[in-house]
Design a protein around this motif. Structure first.
Motif, PDB file in Angstrom:
ATOM      1  N   TYR A  50       0.862  -1.181   0.000  1.00 44.76           N
ATOM      2  CA  TYR A  50       0.000   0.000   0.000  1.00 44.76           C
ATOM      3  C   TYR A  50       0.899   1.231   0.000  1.00 44.76           C
ATOM      4  O   TYR A  50       1.887   1.280   0.744  1.00 44.76           O
ATOM      5  CB  TYR A  50      -0.881   0.017   1.242  1.00 44.76           C
ATOM      6  N   SER A  51       0.546   2.220  -0.809  1.00 41.82           N
ATOM      7  CA  SER A  51       1.333   3.454  -0.896  1.00 41.82           C
ATOM      8  C   SER A  51       0.400   4.652  -0.905  1.00 41.82           C
ATOM      9  O   SER A  51      -0.644   4.616  -1.556  1.00 41.82           O
ATOM     10  CB  SER A  51       2.165   3.463  -2.187  1.00 41.82           C
ATOM     11  N   TRP A  52       0.794   5.696  -0.188  1.00 40.57           N
ATOM     12  CA  TRP A  52      -0.010   6.910  -0.142  1.00 40.57           C
ATOM     13  C   TRP A  52       0.893   8.104   0.146  1.00 40.57           C
ATOM     14  O   TRP A  52       2.007   7.960   0.646  1.00 40.57           O
ATOM     15  CB  TRP A  52      -1.138   6.792   0.891  1.00 40.57           C
ATOM     16  N   VAL A  53       0.415   9.279  -0.188  1.00 46.17           N
ATOM     17  CA  VAL A  53       1.167  10.521  -0.010  1.00 46.17           C
ATOM     18  C   VAL A  53       0.758  11.122   1.326  1.00 46.17           C
ATOM     19  O   VAL A  53      -0.420  11.377   1.572  1.00 46.17           O
ATOM     20  CB  VAL A  53       0.883  11.500  -1.170  1.00 46.17           C
ATOM     21  N   SER A  54       1.743  11.353   2.193  1.00 48.41           N
ATOM     22  CA  SER A  54       1.425  11.875   3.527  1.00 48.41           C
ATOM     23  C   SER A  54       1.815  13.336   3.716  1.00 48.41           C
ATOM     24  O   SER A  54       1.354  13.987   4.651  1.00 48.41           O
ATOM     25  CB  SER A  54       2.106  11.034   4.606  1.00 48.41           C
ATOM     26  N   ARG A  55       2.679  13.858   2.843  1.00 44.93           N
ATOM     27  CA  ARG A  55       3.131  15.246   3.003  1.00 44.93           C
ATOM     28  C   ARG A  55       3.489  15.820   1.652  1.00 44.93           C
ATOM     29  O   ARG A  55       4.111  15.138   0.828  1.00 44.93           O
ATOM     30  CB  ARG A  55       4.359  15.296   3.917  1.00 44.93           C
ATOM     31  N   LEU A  56       3.109  17.072   1.450  1.00 47.08           N
ATOM     32  CA  LEU A  56       3.521  17.821   0.261  1.00 47.08           C
ATOM     33  C   LEU A  56       4.349  19.017   0.695  1.00 47.08           C
ATOM     34  O   LEU A  56       3.940  19.765   1.584  1.00 47.08           O
ATOM     35  CB  LEU A  56       2.303  18.335  -0.520  1.00 47.08           C
ATOM     36  N   GLY A  57       5.510  19.177   0.071  1.00 46.41           N
ATOM     37  CA  GLY A  57       6.335  20.345   0.320  1.00 46.41           C
ATOM     38  C   GLY A  57       6.352  21.221  -0.921  1.00 46.41           C
ATOM     39  O   GLY A  57       5.509  21.082  -1.806  1.00 46.41           O
ATOM     40  N   THR A  58       7.334  22.084  -0.999  1.00 50.66           N
ATOM     41  CA  THR A  58       7.459  22.966  -2.157  1.00 50.66           C
ATOM     42  C   THR A  58       7.890  22.183  -3.385  1.00 50.66           C
ATOM     43  O   THR A  58       7.284  22.284  -4.450  1.00 50.66           O
ATOM     44  CB  THR A  58       8.475  24.094  -1.863  1.00 50.66           C
ATOM     45  N   SER A  59       8.924  21.370  -3.234  1.00 53.22           N
ATOM     46  CA  SER A  59       9.415  20.574  -4.375  1.00 53.22           C
ATOM     47  C   SER A  59       9.465  19.082  -4.052  1.00 53.22           C
ATOM     48  O   SER A  59       9.704  18.274  -4.940  1.00 53.22           O
ATOM     49  CB  SER A  59      10.805  21.056  -4.806  1.00 53.22           C
ATOM     50  N   SER A  60       9.226  18.726  -2.808  1.00 51.76           N
ATOM     51  CA  SER A  60       9.298  17.316  -2.410  1.00 51.76           C
ATOM     52  C   SER A  60       7.984  16.869  -1.788  1.00 51.76           C
ATOM     53  O   SER A  60       7.136  17.688  -1.427  1.00 51.76           O
ATOM     54  CB  SER A  60      10.445  17.084  -1.433  1.00 51.76           C
ATOM     55  N   GLU A 103      -2.494  18.667  -6.676  1.00 49.52           N
ATOM     56  CA  GLU A 103      -3.890  18.226  -6.625  1.00 49.52           C
ATOM     57  C   GLU A 103      -4.007  16.727  -6.884  1.00 49.52           C
ATOM     58  O   GLU A 103      -4.756  16.033  -6.196  1.00 49.52           O
ATOM     59  CB  GLU A 103      -4.729  18.998  -7.643  1.00 49.52           C
ATOM     60  N   LYS A 104      -3.258  16.228  -7.865  1.00 52.68           N
ATOM     61  CA  LYS A 104      -3.300  14.791  -8.167  1.00 52.68           C
ATOM     62  C   LYS A 104      -2.728  13.974  -7.011  1.00 52.68           C
ATOM     63  O   LYS A 104      -3.270  12.931  -6.652  1.00 52.68           O
ATOM     64  CB  LYS A 104      -2.548  14.494  -9.466  1.00 52.68           C
ATOM     65  N   LEU A 105      -1.633  14.437  -6.422  1.00 54.67           N
ATOM     66  CA  LEU A 105      -1.028  13.717  -5.303  1.00 54.67           C
ATOM     67  C   LEU A 105      -1.971  13.662  -4.100  1.00 54.67           C
ATOM     68  O   LEU A 105      -2.031  12.649  -3.399  1.00 54.67           O
ATOM     69  CB  LEU A 105       0.302  14.356  -4.906  1.00 54.67           C
ATOM     70  N   GLY A 111      -4.007   6.273   3.850  1.00 51.91           N
ATOM     71  CA  GLY A 111      -3.431   4.938   3.924  1.00 51.91           C
ATOM     72  C   GLY A 111      -4.452   3.933   4.384  1.00 51.91           C
ATOM     73  O   GLY A 111      -5.604   4.268   4.684  1.00 51.91           O
ATOM     74  N   PRO A 112      -4.056   2.671   4.471  1.00 51.28           N
ATOM     75  CA  PRO A 112      -4.967   1.620   4.936  1.00 51.28           C
ATOM     76  C   PRO A 112      -5.263   1.771   6.426  1.00 51.28           C
ATOM     77  O   PRO A 112      -4.445   2.315   7.175  1.00 51.28           O
ATOM     78  CB  PRO A 112      -4.200   0.335   4.641  1.00 51.28           C
ATOM     79  N   SER A 113      -6.403   1.281   6.839  1.00 51.58           N
ATOM     80  CA  SER A 113      -6.741   1.376   8.268  1.00 51.58           C
ATOM     81  C   SER A 113      -5.888   0.391   9.069  1.00 51.58           C
ATOM     82  O   SER A 113      -5.532  -0.688   8.586  1.00 51.58           O
ATOM     83  CB  SER A 113      -8.221   1.087   8.487  1.00 51.58           C
ATOM     84  N   GLY A 114      -5.537   0.809  10.263  1.00 52.05           N
ATOM     85  CA  GLY A 114      -4.771  -0.047  11.161  1.00 52.05           C
ATOM     86  C   GLY A 114      -3.297  -0.154  10.838  1.00 52.05           C
ATOM     87  O   GLY A 114      -2.595  -0.987  11.428  1.00 52.05           O
TER      88      GLY A 114
END
Length: 139
Positions: free
Chosen positions: A72-82, A123-125, A131-134
């Motif tokens: 499972y993969s998900w985006v947890s943080r967005l920065g300026t370029s990272s 917006e797409k990210l 993420g998955p529960s648990g």
């Protein structure tokens, strides 16, 4: 959230009979393929525009040959370029196997520098920020 199925290959196991630790990073990388397509729809290496700035993996339980699991993969943080991509691997019996993280940066290889994420990319990210529960926390 992205979900990728894996089946452990014989070559991924070490002499102890379980998946060698380096392969977890390969599983995480392969699971990011759909995320890579947000930046590079054709996955064209000659126009690649991402770099890995940091990676981490916590090993929770072993995996062995022919075992099926899900990354499972998900985006947890967005920065300026990272941005930060979280990963978790769970086997077919719902046992957590590993937990990981990668920090990726939008990068211009010609200029050899990071570049800001566009609003369209952000917006797409953000569509993949759950993420998955648990899921276990990283140590």
């Amino acid at each position: 959230m992205f979900k990728d199925e894996i089946v452990v290959r014989f070559s991924e196991c070490d002499s102890l009979g379980h998946v060698n630790n380096t392969n977890y990073f390969i599983y995480f990388e392969e699971a990011r393929k759909e995320l890579f397509q947000i930046f590079n729809p054709n996955l064209n290496i000659s126009s690649w525009n991402l770099i890995v700035a940091s990676t981490q993996c916590d090993y929770i339980r072993e995996m062995s040959y022919a075992q099926k699991a899900y990354v499972y993969s998900w985006v947890s943080r967005l920065g300026t370029s990272s941005f930060t991509v979280e990963h978790a691997i769970r086997d077919e019996h719902n046992n957590w196997i590993a937990r990981g993280r990668a920090i990726l940066a939008s990068f211009n290889f010609t200029e050899r520098r990071s570049v800001p994420l566009t609003e369209e990319i952000k917006e797409k990210l953000l569509e993949y920020n759950e993420g998955p529960s648990g899921v276990p926390t990283l140590r």
